[in-house]
Design a protein around this motif. Sequence first.
Motif, PDB file in Angstrom:
ATOM      1  N   HIS A  75      -8.699  15.122  -0.333  1.00 13.88           N
ATOM      2  CA  HIS A  75      -7.560  15.197   0.578  1.00 13.88           C
ATOM      3  C   HIS A  75      -7.442  16.616   1.127  1.00 13.88           C
ATOM      4  O   HIS A  75      -7.604  17.596   0.387  1.00 13.88           O
ATOM      5  CB  HIS A  75      -6.272  14.809  -0.159  1.00 13.88           C
ATOM      6  CG  HIS A  75      -5.109  14.596   0.743  1.00 13.88           C
ATOM      7  ND1 HIS A  75      -4.395  15.640   1.302  1.00 13.88           N
ATOM      8  CD2 HIS A  75      -4.526  13.458   1.212  1.00 13.88           C
ATOM      9  CE1 HIS A  75      -3.422  15.165   2.060  1.00 13.88           C
ATOM     10  NE2 HIS A  75      -3.494  13.854   2.024  1.00 13.88           N
ATOM     11  N   PRO A  76      -7.175  16.769   2.437  1.00 11.37           N
ATOM     12  CA  PRO A  76      -7.118  18.114   3.040  1.00 11.37           C
ATOM     13  C   PRO A  76      -6.122  19.056   2.370  1.00 11.37           C
ATOM     14  O   PRO A  76      -6.295  20.278   2.428  1.00 11.37           O
ATOM     15  CB  PRO A  76      -6.708  17.827   4.495  1.00 11.37           C
ATOM     16  CG  PRO A  76      -7.150  16.429   4.748  1.00 11.37           C
ATOM     17  CD  PRO A  76      -6.997  15.705   3.443  1.00 11.37           C
ATOM     18  N   VAL A  82       0.880  -1.169   0.000  1.00  6.22           N
ATOM     19  CA  VAL A  82       0.000   0.000   0.000  1.00  6.22           C
ATOM     20  C   VAL A  82       0.915   1.217   0.000  1.00  6.22           C
ATOM     21  O   VAL A  82       1.643   1.448   0.965  1.00  6.22           O
ATOM     22  CB  VAL A  82      -0.939   0.014   1.218  1.00  6.22           C
ATOM     23  CG1 VAL A  82      -1.814   1.269   1.198  1.00  6.22           C
ATOM     24  CG2 VAL A  82      -1.820  -1.232   1.234  1.00  6.22           C
ATOM     25  N   ALA A  83       0.917   1.969  -1.096  1.00  7.41           N
ATOM     26  CA  ALA A  83       1.851   3.083  -1.287  1.00  7.41           C
ATOM     27  C   ALA A  83       1.170   4.404  -0.948  1.00  7.41           C
ATOM     28  O   ALA A  83       0.142   4.758  -1.530  1.00  7.41           O
ATOM     29  CB  ALA A  83       2.358   3.101  -2.725  1.00  7.41           C
ATOM     30  N   LEU A  84       1.766   5.135  -0.010  1.00  8.61           N
ATOM     31  CA  LEU A  84       1.204   6.390   0.473  1.00  8.61           C
ATOM     32  C   LEU A  84       2.303   7.453   0.564  1.00  8.61           C
ATOM     33  O   LEU A  84       3.464   7.117   0.791  1.00  8.61           O
ATOM     34  CB  LEU A  84       0.599   6.203   1.867  1.00  8.61           C
ATOM     35  CG  LEU A  84      -0.390   5.050   2.041  1.00  8.61           C
ATOM     36  CD1 LEU A  84      -0.539   4.705   3.517  1.00  8.61           C
ATOM     37  CD2 LEU A  84      -1.734   5.422   1.438  1.00  8.61           C
ATOM     38  N   ARG A  85       1.926   8.703   0.423  1.00  8.64           N
ATOM     39  CA  ARG A  85       2.926   9.737   0.693  1.00  8.64           C
ATOM     40  C   ARG A  85       3.287   9.733   2.170  1.00  8.64           C
ATOM     41  O   ARG A  85       4.445   9.856   2.544  1.00  8.64           O
ATOM     42  CB  ARG A  85       2.413  11.127   0.294  1.00  8.64           C
ATOM     43  CG  ARG A  85       3.515  12.196   0.384  1.00  8.64           C
ATOM     44  CD  ARG A  85       2.972  13.590   0.508  1.00  8.64           C
ATOM     45  NE  ARG A  85       2.266  13.806   1.776  1.00  8.64           N
ATOM     46  CZ  ARG A  85       1.678  14.935   2.110  1.00  8.64           C
ATOM     47  NH1 ARG A  85       1.678  15.953   1.260  1.00  8.64           N
ATOM     48  NH2 ARG A  85       1.060  15.055   3.275  1.00  8.64           N
ATOM     49  N   GLY A  86       2.298   9.634   3.019  1.00 10.06           N
ATOM     50  CA  GLY A  86       2.513   9.675   4.455  1.00 10.06           C
ATOM     51  C   GLY A  86       2.288  11.065   5.016  1.00 10.06           C
ATOM     52  O   GLY A  86       2.354  12.065   4.296  1.00 10.06           O
ATOM     53  N   ASP A  87       2.000  11.121   6.300  1.00  7.68           N
ATOM     54  CA  ASP A  87       1.748  12.401   6.963  1.00  7.68           C
ATOM     55  C   ASP A  87       3.065  13.120   7.231  1.00  7.68           C
ATOM     56  O   ASP A  87       4.000  12.541   7.806  1.00  7.68           O
ATOM     57  CB  ASP A  87       1.008  12.186   8.283  1.00  7.68           C
ATOM     58  CG  ASP A  87      -0.389  11.612   8.063  1.00  7.68           C
ATOM     59  OD1 ASP A  87      -1.003  11.956   7.042  1.00  7.68           O
ATOM     60  OD2 ASP A  87      -0.836  10.822   8.915  1.00  7.68           O
ATOM     61  N   PHE A 123      -9.781  11.393  15.910  1.00  6.06           N
ATOM     62  CA  PHE A 123      -8.996  10.947  14.759  1.00  6.06           C
ATOM     63  C   PHE A 123      -9.522  11.573  13.470  1.00  6.06           C
ATOM     64  O   PHE A 123      -8.751  12.000  12.602  1.00  6.06           O
ATOM     65  CB  PHE A 123      -9.042   9.421  14.663  1.00  6.06           C
ATOM     66  CG  PHE A 123      -8.198   8.855  13.568  1.00  6.06           C
ATOM     67  CD1 PHE A 123      -6.818   8.800  13.688  1.00  6.06           C
ATOM     68  CD2 PHE A 123      -8.779   8.379  12.401  1.00  6.06           C
ATOM     69  CE1 PHE A 123      -6.032   8.284  12.666  1.00  6.06           C
ATOM     70  CE2 PHE A 123      -8.001   7.863  11.374  1.00  6.06           C
ATOM     71  CZ  PHE A 123      -6.622   7.815  11.515  1.00  6.06           C
ATOM     72  N   SER A 124     -10.838  11.650  13.338  1.00  2.00           N
ATOM     73  CA  SER A 124     -11.439  12.181  12.120  1.00  2.00           C
ATOM     74  C   SER A 124     -11.122  13.653  11.937  1.00  2.00           C
ATOM     75  O   SER A 124     -10.943  14.136  10.812  1.00  2.00           O
ATOM     76  CB  SER A 124     -12.952  11.964  12.134  1.00  2.00           C
ATOM     77  OG  SER A 124     -13.256  10.581  12.158  1.00  2.00           O
ATOM     78  N   GLU A 125     -11.044  14.399  13.027  1.00  2.00           N
ATOM     79  CA  GLU A 125     -10.690  15.813  12.931  1.00  2.00           C
ATOM     80  C   GLU A 125      -9.299  15.992  12.333  1.00  2.00           C
ATOM     81  O   GLU A 125      -9.042  16.945  11.602  1.00  2.00           O
ATOM     82  CB  GLU A 125     -10.752  16.464  14.314  1.00  2.00           C
ATOM     83  CG  GLU A 125     -12.172  16.633  14.847  1.00  2.00           C
ATOM     84  CD  GLU A 125     -12.204  17.075  16.296  1.00  2.00           C
ATOM     85  OE1 GLU A 125     -11.095  17.253  16.880  1.00  2.00           O
ATOM     86  OE2 GLU A 125     -13.303  17.251  16.842  1.00  2.00           O
ATOM     87  N   GLY A 126      -8.400  15.056  12.613  1.00  2.00           N
ATOM     88  CA  GLY A 126      -7.036  15.164  12.123  1.00  2.00           C
ATOM     89  C   GLY A 126      -6.863  14.746  10.675  1.00  2.00           C
ATOM     90  O   GLY A 126      -5.920  15.201  10.022  1.00  2.00           O
ATOM     91  N   CYS A 127      -7.768  13.900  10.167  1.00  2.00           N
ATOM     92  CA  CYS A 127      -7.577  13.389   8.804  1.00  2.00           C
ATOM     93  C   CYS A 127      -8.604  13.925   7.814  1.00  2.00           C
ATOM     94  O   CYS A 127      -8.604  13.540   6.644  1.00  2.00           O
ATOM     95  CB  CYS A 127      -7.588  11.859   8.799  1.00  2.00           C
ATOM     96  SG  CYS A 127      -9.193  11.119   9.161  1.00  2.00           S
TER      97      CYS A 127
END
Length: 290
Positions: free
Chosen positions: A144-145, A100-105, A211-215
């Motif tokens: 995406h935010p 699973v390829a992600l940029r990451g936080d 958690f939802s507020e952060g993502c």
Amino acid sequence: MTGLSDDVSISFELFPPKTDTGVARLRESVAQLSAADPNYFSVTYGAGGTTRDRTARMVDMVSNQTGRPVAHHLTCVGASRAEIDRQAEALWAKGLRRIVALRGDLPDGETVPADGYRDAAELVGALRSVGDFDVSVAAYPEVHPEASSAEGDLDHLKRKLDNGAARAITQYTFDTDTILRFIDRARAAGIEAPIVPGIMPVANFASLRRFSEGCGASIPDWMFQMFDGLDEAPDTRAMVATCAAAEQCRRLMEAGLTEFHFYTLNQPKVSLAVCRALGLTPDIPAETAA
């Protein structure tokens, strides 16, 4: 719902525990989740690669325990191109084929290293140059935010898929209409790859809100009403969470979607109950009296 098991394909996401006790609990959870006959498991990767070693150990543990494919999450953040390439080569050499390829936080104030892959699209291309990995990427029904626009977000998803990703897994979204509209927009934009809804069974509503507020994932008003007063009533909360997740899956299946990725948070109870509601028949372990 009955008679759906032949049509449904599921996968379960896990995270690497920090303690030996957590690992033991995860081993038990994996044993229970295996009864639902998942297509594969996946193991997450901490921000900036902070769980790199633990992720690798848990991938090995789940693979050895279940004999099923396990997808190793991998991010761009906190590593150079050369470091990521070496890691990908090592994963390929040990026989791991799913990623699973992600940029990451990105940590506050930091950017992707100058010598690193800039985003998940570049990461996908690099992985595919190392080997014929089966790569999944993230999609964002609520945008995406950091995206400039919904159209820009879709363009980026298309880049990831065009670079060799096999499918997109959505961030959890509780408004089912939002997921369906997103898939319609993706198809209209020329995206033909499978889009797999990510399903988040509610284990703890207070934690989910934080958690939802952060993502950037929104929580509909009806969920606040549904889970109000259940923070100290885990059994009732689990039943309500099962009904909510099963109803979302039912609606998605009516729209022709039959593959689901469960964000289990290492807790099998509700995910297994939802699988039952989908027509799967995993063995449910006996519960001891309180």
